[in-house]
Design a protein around this motif. Structure first.
Motif, PDB file in Angstrom:
ATOM      1  N   TRP A  82     -13.311  -7.352 -12.188  1.00  0.00           N
ATOM      2  CA  TRP A  82     -14.202  -6.311 -12.662  1.00  0.00           C
ATOM      3  C   TRP A  82     -15.272  -6.899 -13.576  1.00  0.00           C
ATOM      4  O   TRP A  82     -15.167  -8.040 -14.039  1.00  0.00           O
ATOM      5  CB  TRP A  82     -13.385  -5.229 -13.368  1.00  0.00           C
ATOM      6  CG  TRP A  82     -12.278  -4.741 -12.483  1.00  0.00           C
ATOM      7  CD1 TRP A  82     -10.980  -5.165 -12.474  1.00  0.00           C
ATOM      8  CD2 TRP A  82     -12.386  -3.781 -11.425  1.00  0.00           C
ATOM      9  NE1 TRP A  82     -10.261  -4.525 -11.492  1.00  0.00           N
ATOM     10  CE2 TRP A  82     -11.094  -3.664 -10.826  1.00  0.00           C
ATOM     11  CE3 TRP A  82     -13.423  -2.992 -10.925  1.00  0.00           C
ATOM     12  CZ2 TRP A  82     -10.837  -2.802  -9.767  1.00  0.00           C
ATOM     13  CZ3 TRP A  82     -13.169  -2.135  -9.869  1.00  0.00           C
ATOM     14  CH2 TRP A  82     -11.896  -2.041  -9.305  1.00  0.00           C
ATOM     15  N   ALA A  83     -16.294  -6.105 -13.828  1.00  0.00           N
ATOM     16  CA  ALA A  83     -17.466  -6.584 -14.561  1.00  0.00           C
ATOM     17  C   ALA A  83     -17.136  -7.105 -15.953  1.00  0.00           C
ATOM     18  O   ALA A  83     -17.827  -7.984 -16.479  1.00  0.00           O
ATOM     19  CB  ALA A  83     -18.512  -5.475 -14.655  1.00  0.00           C
ATOM     20  N   ASP A  84     -16.070  -6.587 -16.574  1.00  0.00           N
ATOM     21  CA  ASP A  84     -15.701  -7.060 -17.911  1.00  0.00           C
ATOM     22  C   ASP A  84     -14.839  -8.309 -17.880  1.00  0.00           C
ATOM     23  O   ASP A  84     -14.345  -8.773 -18.908  1.00  0.00           O
ATOM     24  CB  ASP A  84     -15.000  -5.947 -18.690  1.00  0.00           C
ATOM     25  CG  ASP A  84     -13.673  -5.523 -18.068  1.00  0.00           C
ATOM     26  OD1 ASP A  84     -13.289  -6.098 -17.017  1.00  0.00           O
ATOM     27  OD2 ASP A  84     -13.015  -4.623 -18.616  1.00  0.00           O
ATOM     28  N   GLY A  85     -14.630  -8.861 -16.669  1.00  0.00           N
ATOM     29  CA  GLY A  85     -13.845 -10.083 -16.528  1.00  0.00           C
ATOM     30  C   GLY A  85     -12.377  -9.862 -16.241  1.00  0.00           C
ATOM     31  O   GLY A  85     -11.640 -10.824 -15.982  1.00  0.00           O
ATOM     32  N   THR A  86     -11.924  -8.627 -16.265  1.00  0.00           N
ATOM     33  CA  THR A  86     -10.528  -8.317 -16.004  1.00  0.00           C
ATOM     34  C   THR A  86     -10.167  -8.609 -14.552  1.00  0.00           C
ATOM     35  O   THR A  86     -10.925  -8.277 -13.635  1.00  0.00           O
ATOM     36  CB  THR A  86     -10.226  -6.834 -16.299  1.00  0.00           C
ATOM     37  OG1 THR A  86     -10.552  -6.563 -17.659  1.00  0.00           O
ATOM     38  CG2 THR A  86      -8.760  -6.509 -16.035  1.00  0.00           C
ATOM     39  N   ASP A 232     -18.012  -0.964 -10.764  1.00  0.00           N
ATOM     40  CA  ASP A 232     -18.201  -2.248 -11.450  1.00  0.00           C
ATOM     41  C   ASP A 232     -17.331  -3.382 -10.918  1.00  0.00           C
ATOM     42  O   ASP A 232     -16.719  -4.132 -11.674  1.00  0.00           O
ATOM     43  CB  ASP A 232     -17.966  -2.077 -12.950  1.00  0.00           C
ATOM     44  CG  ASP A 232     -18.927  -1.100 -13.582  1.00  0.00           C
ATOM     45  OD1 ASP A 232     -20.058  -0.984 -13.065  1.00  0.00           O
ATOM     46  OD2 ASP A 232     -18.555  -0.447 -14.570  1.00  0.00           O
ATOM     47  N   ALA A 234     -17.142  -7.037  -9.816  1.00  0.00           N
ATOM     48  CA  ALA A 234     -17.958  -8.202 -10.170  1.00  0.00           C
ATOM     49  C   ALA A 234     -18.094  -9.125  -8.962  1.00  0.00           C
ATOM     50  O   ALA A 234     -17.117  -9.387  -8.257  1.00  0.00           O
ATOM     51  CB  ALA A 234     -17.322  -8.955 -11.331  1.00  0.00           C
ATOM     52  N   GLN A 246     -23.049  -6.657  -9.618  1.00  0.00           N
ATOM     53  CA  GLN A 246     -22.044  -5.621  -9.823  1.00  0.00           C
ATOM     54  C   GLN A 246     -22.233  -4.550  -8.760  1.00  0.00           C
ATOM     55  O   GLN A 246     -23.368  -4.263  -8.363  1.00  0.00           O
ATOM     56  CB  GLN A 246     -22.152  -5.004 -11.216  1.00  0.00           C
ATOM     57  CG  GLN A 246     -21.838  -5.975 -12.341  1.00  0.00           C
ATOM     58  CD  GLN A 246     -21.935  -5.325 -13.713  1.00  0.00           C
ATOM     59  OE1 GLN A 246     -21.741  -4.119 -13.857  1.00  0.00           O
ATOM     60  NE2 GLN A 246     -22.247  -6.122 -14.723  1.00  0.00           N
TER      61      GLN A 246
END
Length: 710
Positions: A82-86, A232, A234, A246
């Protein structure tokens, strides 16, 4: 013939996510992704349909995120970033192994004491993808849930929209999905063994699709509609490429089925309703087609009297056997050959230049044709492609970009037309098809005439017998990067590979004109003049060749940039009646030796020597940055073929020449498994870039290997 990667590779997230797989349908559509299932490109998806074959490629089914319930526990098999790096879920940890059988990717997932396999393939001639799950071993039933993430967009773009789709259940429990009333449909089916068998109309069914257990114990896959956007995702590769990175995908529905040990469920995704006739399409047919391609190659090789028990070249081979890597490339070669609807409502054949984003290009098609079709024994396909392009010759030029719908073809290539001669020469050499030669020879005469009197973009034969070409704002050679109005390597003037190809074309006209009783005196005179003027390309101080001479872009008129294009003056033509070497043997040796020292890498040739002030060793960044480096140091894998041929011409050592292919064989296990990438960084560690499966890269690996065996 399989590539097999074990848990150690599969569970290494970074390594496994850079490895990709590709399956195709013969009309321009495809399915591709990473080993882990993580989306890293806008081009990843289970069904990218070609709505106007072989173009208008449109993402319809993005992925199926799998969850298994077994012995009271939940196991996620999917992986997303995901976009937050998760990273969630982390299903890659359940991958026991990954293999490629022919062109088919196959996963084995291990959880508790159970094993579930998955394989993906497409039907030739249709926008239809098959995703098959087989419950191999375990001690009790499992529940397989599949989240169907869909989209509707060009494969070049990303989606930020969050509008609801039109999703309905059909009477056969399939889903019909539309982005809007005007968009094409996506049909999703979930068929277990019993359903496939009961709809089959005749013939032998593949064994792993048959069930011997009581049909009453089977459960049908059922879909529930969701219509929820997942936001989102990634796209790491698009980040690297400086593009939008994204994207949102729609969870259209969730399918669920209970499987007993030994049972199989096949998800079928298509842009058309699946009828009883198409339900019966078997994986065995798909695999049989690939086996037939390999058998055809073997028979062709035998007829050419190239013995299988030749001395070893060191390329993972055994006596009297085709190396496994070569079998994979033969299957991959087929992926580039696609149908194209012609302007006269007939169907022709063409070559996709590279997956995932290229369409069919005249230059790429003519360079790749020999390795993809003639070397593999597919002479009928070769002839069909040559005739397809003959329909679009205009003012003595082949189109660079093939016509798409109502768009006019673009004739901005100087070399595609000259590579056409070489492709025809190779075809005739393999087939002795005199009828075709008689048919095509007048077309080639017209091409020569246009080059003599001059055609588009300043392309003309100069008084010294050399071809001049180019004008401001136009890129004509294979070094064709252009960003906006900026032509990175304009190469206006007399380029060395163009003139080597021109001489090659003239020799063809002489030799083959004599075969069909045509007067060749004009071509003999032209060839003699061209050959005698070729010394102008020799840069005596550096003991190599100018890349361009008589150029208005260089103060001296001659471009001393050390580039790989000079190898074509050594490699073409070779051992052909009426041909004379363009350079002395000592000059040829100097060219080959310096190219070896300055340009050769494990994966092809640099496009510019690293000591040049314009050299760029890493291919990265936004489009302008990437285009700036595309031919200014970036390594091109297709060039290895003609380098090997030129090395062989000078040193007459097949084993040594073939040794330059060793690293490429190893690369087949990287990037797109079983294929060869378009380009590589010029600097170490020579990371692969560009299209992960490139037509002329695969073609030249096949062709040059066979050249070494002659």
């Amino acid at each position: 013939m399989d590539f097999q990667l074990d848990r150690k590779i599969g569970n290494n997230f970074q390594s496994a996510t850079t490895k990709e797989w590709l399956v195709t349908n013969g009309i321009g559509g495809y399915s591709c992704g990473t080993l882990t299932g993580v989306l890293t490109r806008s081009y990843h998806g289970l069904l990218i349909a070609s709505l106007q074959p072989p173009v208008a490629r449109t993402l319809l089914l993005t992925k199926l995120d799998e969850t298994v319930s077994y012995q009271g526990k939940i196991y996620e098999l999917a992986t997303n970033v995901w976009a937050d790096g998760t990273i969630a879920p982390q299903g890659y940890l359940q991958i026991e192994s990954f293999a490629v059988e022919g062109t088919t990717p196959i996963w084995q997932y291990k959880f508790a004491d159970a094993t579930l396999s998955k394989k993906i393939w497409m039907k030739q001639g249709e926008n239809t993808t098959y995703i098959q799950y087989h419950y191999q071993q375990g001690h009790e039933p499992l529940i397989l849930a599949l989240k169907a993430l869909v989209n509707y967009r060009s494969h070049h773009h990303v989606t930020i929209d969050q509008s609801n789709y039109l999703i309905t259940h059909n009477s056969d429990n399939s889903l019909k999905i539309q982005a809007n009333l005007d968009s094409p449909c996506l049909y999703l089916y979930g068929l277990n063994d019993h359903q496939i068998q009961s709809h089959y109309l005749g013939g032998e069914i593949e064994k792993n699709l048959l069930r011997t257990a009581n049909p009453e114990l089977q459960t049908y896959l059922s879909w529930s509609i969701a219509n929820i956007w997942y936001l989102d995702f990634a796209l790491a590769v698009e980040t690297y490429r400086g593009l939008k990175d994204q994207e949102n995908h729609l969870l259209a529905g969730i399918g669920e089925i209970t499987l007993n040990v030994g049972e199989t469920v096949t998800i079928i995704a298509s842009d058309q309703p699946i009828t009883e006739k198409t339900i019966a399409y078997q994986y065995s047919q798909h695999r049989q087609r690939e086996r037939e391609l390999i058998e055809l190659f073997t028979r062709t090789k035998s007829k050419r009297k190239t013995p299988l028990n030749r001395p070893s070249t060191g390329l993972k081979e055994k006596a009297n056997e085709i190396p496994a890597w070569l079998e994979h490339l033969i299957c991959r070669a087929d992926q580039f050959i696609v149908d194209r609807n012609l302007t006269d409502n007939q169907q022709g054949k063409t070559i996709i230049a590279g997956y995932p984003w290229f369409t069919d290009w005249g230059r790429d098609t003519m360079i790749a044709l020999t390795g993809l079709t003639i070397s593999t024994g597919r002479y009928g396909i070769a002839k069909e492609i040559l005739l397809t392009f003959a329909k679009y010759i205009d003012r003595g030029m082949l189109p660079n970009v093939f016509p798409d719908g109502n768009n006019r073809p673009e004739y901005n290539t100087i070399d595609a037309t000259l590579w056409y001669f070489e492709a025809i020469r190779q075809y005739y050499h393999a087939t002795n098809d005199r009828d075709f030669l008689t048919q095509i020879y007048p077309v080639l005469q017209e091409i020569i005439d246009w080059h003599i009197k001059g055609t588009r973009h300043g392309i003309k034969l100069d008084g010294d017998g050399l071809i001049y070409g180019g004008e401001s704002g136009v890129q004509l050679t294979w070094m064709d990067a252009k960003a906006g109005d900026w032509v990175v390597t304009p190469r206006i003037g007399k380029t060395i590979e163009i003139n080597a190809l021109w001489y090659n074309a003239l020799i063809f006209m002489i030799n083959h004109g004599e075969i069909i009783g045509q007067s060749t005196q004009q071509y003999q005179q032209l060839a003699k003049l061209t050959q005698s003027s070729f010394h102008k390309f020799w840069y005596a101080e550096g003991e190599y060749c100018y890349d361009v001479i008589d150029s208005p872009l260089v103060n001296s008129g001659n471009d001393r940039s050390f580039r790989p294009n000079q190898i074509f003056a050594v490699a073409l033509p070779q051992d052909i009646e009426h041909s004379q070497a363009l350079f002395s043997l000592s000059q040829q040796k100097s060219i080959v030796d310096q190219v070896t020292e300055k340009l050769v890498t494990p994966y092809g040739l640099r496009s510019l020597a690293s000591d040049h002030p314009d050299y760029i060793g890493i291919y990265q960044g936004d489009r302008i940055s990437r285009d700036a480096s595309y031919h200014q140091g970036t390594v091109w894998s297709w060039l290895i073929g003609y380098f090997v041929q030129s090395h062989l011409a000078v040193y007459q050592n097949p084993k040594l020449a073939c040794s330059f292919l060793l690293s490429m064989v190893k690369h087949i296990e990287d990037s797109c498994i079983g294929s060869i990438s378009e380009i590589f960084d010029g600097d170490r560690p020579f990371h692969y870039r560009g299209c992960f499966s490139q037509a002329w890269s695969v073609a030249e690996m096949i062709r040059s290997y066979l050249v070494c065996l002659k």
